[in-house]
Design a protein around this motif. Structure first.
Motif, PDB file in Angstrom:
ATOM      1  N   SER B 300       0.861  -1.179   0.000  1.00  0.00           N
ATOM      2  CA  SER B 300       0.000   0.000   0.000  1.00  0.00           C
ATOM      3  C   SER B 300       0.899   1.230   0.000  1.00  0.00           C
ATOM      4  O   SER B 300       2.112   1.116   0.089  1.00  0.00           O
ATOM      5  CB  SER B 300      -0.936   0.018   1.201  1.00  0.00           C
ATOM      6  N   VAL B 301       0.284   2.389  -0.099  1.00  0.00           N
ATOM      7  CA  VAL B 301       1.052   3.636  -0.130  1.00  0.00           C
ATOM      8  C   VAL B 301       1.979   3.726   1.068  1.00  0.00           C
ATOM      9  O   VAL B 301       3.024   4.359   1.020  1.00  0.00           O
ATOM     10  CB  VAL B 301       0.097   4.838  -0.078  1.00  0.00           C
ATOM     11  N   SER B 303       3.471   1.278   2.858  1.00  0.00           N
ATOM     12  CA  SER B 303       4.463   0.245   3.116  1.00  0.00           C
ATOM     13  C   SER B 303       5.753   0.549   2.382  1.00  0.00           C
ATOM     14  O   SER B 303       5.760   0.760   1.189  1.00  0.00           O
ATOM     15  CB  SER B 303       3.931  -1.109   2.662  1.00  0.00           C
ATOM     16  N   PHE B 304       6.809   0.588   3.108  1.00  0.00           N
ATOM     17  CA  PHE B 304       8.103   0.799   2.486  1.00  0.00           C
ATOM     18  C   PHE B 304       8.848  -0.506   2.718  1.00  0.00           C
ATOM     19  O   PHE B 304       9.316  -0.748   3.822  1.00  0.00           O
ATOM     20  CB  PHE B 304       8.834   1.950   3.141  1.00  0.00           C
ATOM     21  N   THR B 364     -13.588  -8.750  13.147  1.00  0.00           N
ATOM     22  CA  THR B 364     -13.948  -8.743  11.728  1.00  0.00           C
ATOM     23  C   THR B 364     -12.888  -8.020  10.908  1.00  0.00           C
ATOM     24  O   THR B 364     -12.453  -8.503   9.859  1.00  0.00           O
ATOM     25  CB  THR B 364     -15.275  -7.995  11.534  1.00  0.00           C
ATOM     26  N   PHE B 367      -9.736 -10.057  10.845  1.00  0.00           N
ATOM     27  CA  PHE B 367      -9.909 -11.215   9.972  1.00  0.00           C
ATOM     28  C   PHE B 367      -9.810 -10.808   8.503  1.00  0.00           C
ATOM     29  O   PHE B 367      -9.056 -11.406   7.728  1.00  0.00           O
ATOM     30  CB  PHE B 367     -11.276 -11.846  10.267  1.00  0.00           C
ATOM     31  N   PHE B 371      -6.773 -12.388   6.637  1.00  0.00           N
ATOM     32  CA  PHE B 371      -7.198 -13.581   5.908  1.00  0.00           C
ATOM     33  C   PHE B 371      -6.497 -13.754   4.553  1.00  0.00           C
ATOM     34  O   PHE B 371      -6.009 -14.847   4.245  1.00  0.00           O
ATOM     35  CB  PHE B 371      -8.729 -13.565   5.745  1.00  0.00           C
ATOM     36  N   ARG B 379      -2.500 -21.773   1.774  1.00  0.00           N
ATOM     37  CA  ARG B 379      -3.016 -22.509   0.630  1.00  0.00           C
ATOM     38  C   ARG B 379      -2.342 -22.126  -0.677  1.00  0.00           C
ATOM     39  O   ARG B 379      -2.584 -22.738  -1.710  1.00  0.00           O
ATOM     40  CB  ARG B 379      -4.527 -22.262   0.494  1.00  0.00           C
ATOM     41  N   LYS B 382      -3.951 -16.679  -3.862  1.00  0.00           N
ATOM     42  CA  LYS B 382      -4.036 -15.241  -3.591  1.00  0.00           C
ATOM     43  C   LYS B 382      -5.489 -14.802  -3.711  1.00  0.00           C
ATOM     44  O   LYS B 382      -6.117 -15.003  -4.745  1.00  0.00           O
ATOM     45  CB  LYS B 382      -3.183 -14.464  -4.600  1.00  0.00           C
ATOM     46  N   ILE B 383      -6.007 -14.205  -2.638  1.00  0.00           N
ATOM     47  CA  ILE B 383      -7.373 -13.706  -2.703  1.00  0.00           C
ATOM     48  C   ILE B 383      -7.394 -12.292  -2.134  1.00  0.00           C
ATOM     49  O   ILE B 383      -6.414 -11.824  -1.574  1.00  0.00           O
ATOM     50  CB  ILE B 383      -8.350 -14.569  -1.874  1.00  0.00           C
ATOM     51  N   SER B 384      -8.513 -11.635  -2.294  1.00  0.00           N
ATOM     52  CA  SER B 384      -8.680 -10.357  -1.607  1.00  0.00           C
ATOM     53  C   SER B 384     -10.097 -10.288  -1.089  1.00  0.00           C
ATOM     54  O   SER B 384     -11.025 -10.789  -1.720  1.00  0.00           O
ATOM     55  CB  SER B 384      -8.391  -9.196  -2.557  1.00  0.00           C
ATOM     56  N   VAL B 385     -10.240  -9.743   0.117  1.00  0.00           N
ATOM     57  CA  VAL B 385     -11.577  -9.424   0.597  1.00  0.00           C
ATOM     58  C   VAL B 385     -11.627  -7.916   0.712  1.00  0.00           C
ATOM     59  O   VAL B 385     -10.912  -7.323   1.492  1.00  0.00           O
ATOM     60  CB  VAL B 385     -11.910 -10.090   1.950  1.00  0.00           C
ATOM     61  N   PRO B 388     -16.621  -4.702   0.178  1.00  0.00           N
ATOM     62  CA  PRO B 388     -17.925  -5.355   0.362  1.00  0.00           C
ATOM     63  C   PRO B 388     -17.972  -6.239   1.596  1.00  0.00           C
ATOM     64  O   PRO B 388     -18.958  -6.247   2.331  1.00  0.00           O
ATOM     65  CB  PRO B 388     -18.086  -6.195  -0.911  1.00  0.00           C
ATOM     66  N   PHE B 389     -16.892  -6.975   1.855  1.00  0.00           N
ATOM     67  CA  PHE B 389     -16.852  -7.823   3.045  1.00  0.00           C
ATOM     68  C   PHE B 389     -16.996  -6.999   4.317  1.00  0.00           C
ATOM     69  O   PHE B 389     -17.850  -7.263   5.163  1.00  0.00           O
ATOM     70  CB  PHE B 389     -15.543  -8.619   3.086  1.00  0.00           C
TER      71      PHE B 389
END
Lengths: 147, 648
Positions: B300-301, B303-304, B364, B367, B371, B379, B382-385, B388-389
């Motif tokens: 993200s912006v 994180s260095f 929440t 998580f 997550f 596993r 690569k996923i993203s929540v 909406p979550f």
């Protein structure tokens, strides 16, 4: 039921409700990251994916009038045509990384609802002697000649 | 020269704090006052040395001393004066210096304030605070040294990340870090109370005010972060459930839980174990948040990507959690509740519910943030929540919290009678229902918005009713309305400070609900002279112009906005071109209003200026968030004043 029991039962019901919300939330909104080869190996129409790759040189087409943006995302092995409605984001360019969110269509292209250009912290100073590209742009906006 | 001086000061400060940690703890064990005085001198010395580090770094920035790597990366000869000062916290290494400095200031305040008044707790509090400070100095010594030397010395630096060249970025990190570091004080008191087995109400009374201070700064930091996101990033939003936002939001939630459950302990001598756990958890989450945002584990912006720093933070986090929870376990027998829960319909159980929901919201967010990392690590998927979550799970929880915000402060302790319920809640409930019906009649169909609005009116009604009754009672003793209200706020500052903070949250809730439900946007390519229309506004494209600023070039669009009522005004969204960036950066222009903001972003444009693509947004009620922040400030200030009744 004892008072303690009532509190415990109430707490459990709420905890269960929240656990259910989290489960439902994850199963509804989880989005899988795929590469172009992974997507093309098993394309499932109308399922939401995040597709990551680099924008192939020469594939970027942008029609300001209709806001139609199209390009090809590649991972070196496979490439996927992508279409999007809207202005390309600031950090988006050919031969750079991008992640798009959207779904595969039966017409054989990926319909992106969101484009995330990969932002790299490692921005570099322009090479010595080279004028930054924007100088030319400013001249052309001012109507000066730019041979 | 500066790299060596700075590094020397860092190492010296590290040694001093390590010594101080040991000396203060040893003085508590042996009772030797000389050791404690030595620990205090170490704290003062460390503060002086870290201040020197800050001064050296600012000097290096102002003097363009590119022999310091950090200066060369985060500034260049064109960087304006004030951004050269704030570039201090523009990236990882410098922000750790700022962090350490604030922690040193808090430590000094603790020394001055409690060395005489809390002889038993104080040595341990000092030891814990210096221990935490030592950790951040260790970070400054090994994995992220701010004074690293750069050879050969370049002629010019790279420059500050253009997105950070904004007034919001001057204040946002300062407020956020004051919040983050502030939680060290309650944590240190909690540890001290556990160590000396004084787990009664005393440490809680002391730390409640400190927690409000830290909580307030964190809230302010979050709001300023939202403002920055809104007016710099050009997507028209203020909150994206980005991991870095979540990292700051989690300790905010647990601290909010603590500020409420602490009242149950003060009043009913229950929840001792719970309160201690919340304080430990809040402090742990500040460290976890720093780990999340500074280790580069999530892109993200903020994180260095930095080699080993993540391991340092994880190690420290493990140490903190293991140490404090095993201490907690060893003192378990002293943490039994002295009171019991009498009834489900009581203030205690409302506060319990409030805590349950706040902790659930924290979980929440945790998580959803973690997550994707776990999924990828375990596993290999690569996923993203995304948003909406978080929205799906948190909206019901936050609505429930809003409801409790109306009930909690006014329902009776122990057991609420039907009379108590009717007297305090009947009118507000009716007001909430009437408001919902009225909005429905006006055509608002969104169920969530209706619920939120009804709850806001209900809660505001309970506060208004309570205030009205109390002021009326004071009026009987002869004050006029103004004097009666003001006198009440000051005399019962803790209670009404809390109410005003609640009002601030209500205003923010209105802003969130309104902006989510009613904002509209449109993206169009306009020829020169052509207009577009959205929500009653006409926006005409008048042309493009180019200019060169001190450290960037700028292409500015000129747009005329009219809405048929009053005379129009101009907006000038632009694209900025920085030499160190390969791509331009959008510069948003907007006109803020109480009901709606007109928000214009310049997208693509023709090189001859004949047409431009713009995104026009009419964002509803966003200003209420900033207004809510002001109300919050007033309430928090009132709540941390010394307790007027107790002092009298």
């Amino acid at each position: 039921m004892s008072r303690r029991g009532k509190f415990a039962a109430g707490g459990l019901v709420i905890a269960a409700a929240i656990a259910y919300l989290i489960w439902a939330g994850v199963s509804q909104s989880v989005v899988y990251f795929v590469t172009p080869s992974e997507l093309l190996a098993a394309p499932t129409p109308s399922k939401t994916y995040r597709l990551g790759g680099f924008v192939q040189a020469g594939s970027l087409k942008w029609e300001p009038k209709s806001l139609d943006l199209s390009f090809t995302l590649s991972d070196g092995k496979a490439s996927v045509p992508v279409r999007h409605k809207g202005t390309p984001p600031d950090l988006f360019a050919e031969e750079r990384g991008a992640v798009v969110e959207g779904s595969w269509t039966t017409e054989g292209y990926f319909k992106a609802s969101l484009i995330m250009a990969k932002h790299s912290e490692e921005y570099k100073a322009p090479p010595d002697g080279a004028e930054p590209g924007y100088k030319e742009l400013i001249k052309s906006l001012r109507g000066e000649s730019t041979q | 020269m500066i790299p060596e001086l700075g590094y020397g000061a860092t190492v010296a400060a590290l040694l001093l704090t390590l010594w101080g940690t040991v000396a203060a703890a040893a003085s508590a064990r042996t009772g030797r006052a000389a050791l404690l005085r030595s620990g205090e001198r170490a704290a003062v010395g460390a503060f002086a040395l870290i201040t020197a580090c800050i001064a050296l770094m600012i000097y290096a920035f102002l003097a363009f001393d590119f022999s310091v790597r950090y200066v060369a990366i985060n500034t260049n000869l064109g960087t304006p004066f004030y951004y050269r000062v704030t570039a201090l916290w523009g990236a990882l290494e410098g922000s750790i210096v700022l962090w350490a400095w604030m922690l040193a200031i808090y430590t000094l305040i603790v020394v001055i304030r409690y060395r005489r008044s809390q002889p038993e707790l104080y040595p341990w509090v000092l030891s814990v605070m210096l221990g935490v400070l030592a950790f951040f100095l260790l970070i400054m010594t090994i994995p992220a040294p701010p004074f690293e030397r750069l050879t050969p010395i370049p002629a010019d630096g790279r420059g500050l990340n253009p997105l950070l060249q904004d007034a919001g970025m001057i204040t946002h990190p300062v407020a956020l870090y004051l919040g983050f570091t502030g939680f060290t004080v309650p944590f240190a008191f909690a540890m001290a109370a556990l160590i000396v087995r004084r787990t009664g109400e005393e440490w809680i009374t002391i730390t409640r005010r400190w927690t409000i201070i830290a909580w307030y700064f964190l809230a302010l930091g979050l709001l300023i972060g939202g403002w920055w996101s809104y007016h710099v990033l050009g997507w028209g939003g203020y909150w994206a459930w980005d991991p870095v936002e979540n990292a700051a939001f989690m300790p905010f939630l647990t601290a909010t839980a603590f500020l409420h459950s602490v009242m149950v302990q003060e009043r009913r001598r229950m929840l001792k174990l719970w309160n201690l756990s919340l304080i430990i958890l809040t402090f742990g989450l500040t460290i976890f948040g720093t780990f999340l945002t500074r280790s580069g584990i999530i892109g993200s912006v903020h994180s260095f990507t930095q080699g080993t720093i993540g391991y340092f933070f994880l190690g420290f986090l493990a140490l903190v959690l293991l140490g404090s929870f095993s201490l907690l376990a060893s003192r378990m027998e002293r943490l039994r509740a002295e009171g019991v829960l009498d009834s489900v319909v009581s203030r205690e159980s409302t506060f319990l519910l409030n805590n349950l929901f706040l902790v659930a919201a924290t979980f929440t967010v945790f998580f959803g943030t973690v997550f994707p990392l776990i999924s990828e690590a375990v596993r290999g998927v690569k996923i993203s929540v995304g948003a909406p979550f978080f929205n799906l799970v948190n909206i019901p929880v936050f609505l429930a919290l809003l409801f409790l915000m109306g009930v909690g402060p006014l329902i009776a302790w122990r057991r609420a009678s039907a009379e108590n319920l009717k007297r305090n809640f009947l009118k507000p409930v009716v007001a909430g229902l009437v408001a919902a019906a009225a909005l429905r009649a006006l055509g608002v169909a969104n169920g969530l918005v209706l619920t939120a609005m009804a709850l806001v009116v209900f809660v505001a009604g309970t506060i208004a009713l309570d205030l009205f009754r109390a002021v009326r009672a004071r009026r009987r003793s002869g004050d006029d309305w103004g004097a009666a209200t003001w006198g009440l706020l000051l005399r019962q500052n803790r209670r009404y400070g809390g109410f005003i903070v609640h009002l601030g949250i209500l205003v923010i809730a209105l802003g969130v609900a309104g902006s989510q439900a009613w904002s509209v946007q449109k993206e169009v390519t306009l020829d020169k002279g052509q207009s577009m229309e959205l929500a009653g506004y006409q926006v005409r494209f008048d042309g493009l112009s180019a200019s060169e600023e001190s450290n960037h070039a700028k292409v500015t669009g000129t747009f005329t906005v009219t809405n048929g009522r009053a005379g129009g005004y101009m907006l000038y969204p632009a694209k900025k071109f920085y030499a160190q960036e390969q791509n331009p950066i959008a510069y948003v222009d907007y006109r803020l209003g109480w009901i709606e903001d007109v928000y214009l972003v310049l997208g693509d444009f023709a090189r001859d200026g004949s047409h431009a693509t713009v995104k026009l947004q009419v964002n509803r009620m966003v200003s209420w968030l900033w207004l809510g922040g002001l109300v919050l400030t007033f309430g928090a200030a009132l709540a941390i004043l010394p307790d007027a009744r107790r002092a009298a």
